[in-house]
Enzyme design. Structure first.
Site, PDB file in Angstrom:
ATOM      1  N   CYS A   1       0.895  -1.397  -0.126  1.00 43.93           N
ATOM      2  CA  CYS A   1       0.282  -0.129  -0.151  1.00 43.93           C
ATOM      3  C   CYS A   1       0.637   1.348   0.044  1.00 43.93           C
ATOM      4  CB  CYS A   1      -1.009   0.105   1.218  1.00 43.93           C
ATOM      5  SG  CYS A   1      -2.340  -1.347   1.193  1.00 43.93           S
TER       6      CYS A   1
ATOM      7  N   PHE B   1       7.447  -8.088   4.880  1.00 41.30           N
ATOM      8  CA  PHE B   1       7.702  -6.789   4.932  1.00 41.30           C
ATOM      9  C   PHE B   1       7.562  -6.235   6.549  1.00 41.30           C
ATOM     10  CE2 PHE B   1       3.087  -6.282   4.423  1.00 41.30           C
ATOM     11  CZ  PHE B   1       2.853  -5.211   5.315  1.00 41.30           C
TER      12      PHE B   1
END
Length: 475
Positions: free
Chosen positions: A277, A339
């Site tokens: 995102c 991540f």
């Protein structure tokens, strides 16, 4: 609507957003039938098992509670669209890789294809909900496609952006800070918005459900992620200054975060942000600003990305520089490839960029991550970094994925901590130190481990934004 169900919901897209969101709706709304559809049969079949296609704490329990009761998964897209009252569009909107706006603009091809399918299949009015993260005014394009149907069917388009954080998605869905619903500010649009409000109101307090116009809703998602990423890049920029001056970024973050106007969240320095995102949404915001001639605004937000790239590169360069300016032929252990902790998602993960740099330096890299699958690692490495088995000889020898963290460290010259998995704090680092080549280096890209204890064991420790005692004698 049938007598059995108060509403029927169809969600197009069985990924990180669609699956968990629909599972939580089904859990909290037993009188609403929810079906997640996708053309990917493998993905749908996985949702029907005990090994879901995505890892998210608490997700399996939520799915098991409602699956085959009022939560279903299907590849029969057209039938489910035809039967639904509300259709969520929750498909991928990747950054364009070519053409106009390449590298910045979002590609909304999948959203348009969904809209065309809905228009073609539907036999009656529907509420269509944008769940995907999209550029502002995408709802206008979807509405035009739907309106062009030749059956005279009326559609209402709503924007309902997700504000989930991977690793805490279920908690975010069960107790959201807010639910945002945007719609046209006319009688039909307001009525459609209220229908969706009634779904969330089954478990979300009404005062936390915000209704806005379509364009405010669409833009709010991009702005929210941009602000969060900005905080990460801001603190990371200061981490470099801390390392140069002897200041401690943890102490800075604590002092700054105690200011009520600023707050404590997203002030932890690291090797950089990742995920699907932040970067995509900021690049989208940059492109929107450029499109409307707001070049100074575009440059401002673009700097957030540049600082993130700088932080990742700075970490890689420090590893090489510290290890006598060469890592060629040296074994390097990497803890963490996802991540962030509590997810197996590798999209835009900072670990990937560090590993890419170390591959270029001809290091031998051994990676341990409790959730990441090797095939996902290579898919993302190829897609984002252009590194694959065809253009990089002996790639499988250069990068080994380990199932045991101690095996990853045995004989290694250094350990890079790149994901903040809690379990990494519990390992026996005396055992790890004894198994490594000497001098044994630790580069902590998450400030996860205790540097004092590691130095007492014998490690040479380098952290993000913290003073190196070998450089400063006046700490």
């Amino acid at each position: 609507m049938s007598n059995q169900w108060d509403l029927k919901i169809c969600c197009m897209g069985a990924g990180y957003v669609g699956g968990p969101t629909m599972a939580v709706i089904a859990k909290n709304c037993p009188k609403i039938r929810v079906c997640v559809v996708d053309i990917n049969e493998t993905q749908i079949n996985a949702w029907k098992t005990q090994e879901l296609p995505i890892y998210e704490p608490g997700l399996l329990e939520v799915v098991n509670e409602s699956r085959d009761r009022n939560l279903f998964f299907s590849t029969n897209v057209e039938e489910e669209i035809e039967n639904a009252d509300i259709i969520f569009i929750s498909v991928n909107t990747p950054t364009k890789t070519q053409g106009i706006g390449a590298g910045r603009a979002a590609n909304i091809k999948n959203c348009e294809l969904c809209a065309r399918t809905i228009a073609q299949v539907s036999k009656g009015p529907k509420i269509v909900v944008e769940k995907s993260t999209v550029p502002v005014r995408t709802a206008q394009a979807i509405a035009r496609v739907l309106k062009a149907n030749d059956k005279g069917i009326e559609f209402q388009v709503l924007s309902n952006p997700e504000f989930l954080a991977e690793g805490t998605a279920i908690a975010d869905l069960m107790k959201p800070d807010r639910v945002l619903i945007g719609g046209q500010q006319n009688e039909a649009g307001l009525k459609a918005a209220e229908t969706l409000v009634s779904v969330y109101a089954n478990w979300v307090p009404r005062e936390q459900i915000l209704t806005t116009n379509l364009w405010s809703s669409e833009l709010s998602k991009l702005v929210a992620n941009a602000f969060l990423a900005q905080r990460v890049s801001s603190v990371n920029s200061i981490s470099a200054l801390c390392e140069a001056t002897g200041a401690d970024i943890s102490e800075i973050s604590r002092a700054v975060g105690m200011d009520a106007r600023i707050g404590k969240k997203f002030l932890q320095s690291s090797v950089g942000f990742g995920g699907s995102c932040f970067q995509k949404d900021i690049l989208n915001l940059v492109y929107l600003c450029e499109t409307y001639g707001l070049s100074e605004c575009a440059a401002y937000w673009d700097q957030v990305i540049k600082m993130n790239d700088y932080q990742k590169k700075r970490f890689s360069e420090q590893v090489v520089k510290t290890m006598f300016n060469t890592v060629t032929g040296k074994k390097i252990a990497v803890f963490g490839y996802a991540f962030k902790k509590d997810t197996g998602d590798v999209r835009e993960t900072p670990s990937m960029f560090v590993v890419r740099d170390l591959i270029a330096e001809q290091a031998h890299i051994h990676i341990y991550d409790p959730q990441v699958k090797r095939e996902d690692m290579w898919l993302e490495m190829d897609y984002t970094c252009g590194v694959n088995h065809q253009n990089t000889p002996n790639l499988d020898k250069a990068v080994i994925t380990e199932s045991d963290p101690y095996a990853a460290c045995a004989g290694a010259h250094c350990l890079c901590v790149l994901t903040e998995w809690d379990e990494f704090k519990e390992y026996d680092y005396e055992k790890i130190y004894k198994s490594m080549a000497k001098p044994a280096f630790v580069f902590d890209g998450r400030n996860l481990l205790d540097p004092v204890k590691l130095r007492q064991i014998g490690f040479e420790v380098h952290t993000i934004g913290k003073p190196d005692p070998n450089r400063f004698s006046d700490l």
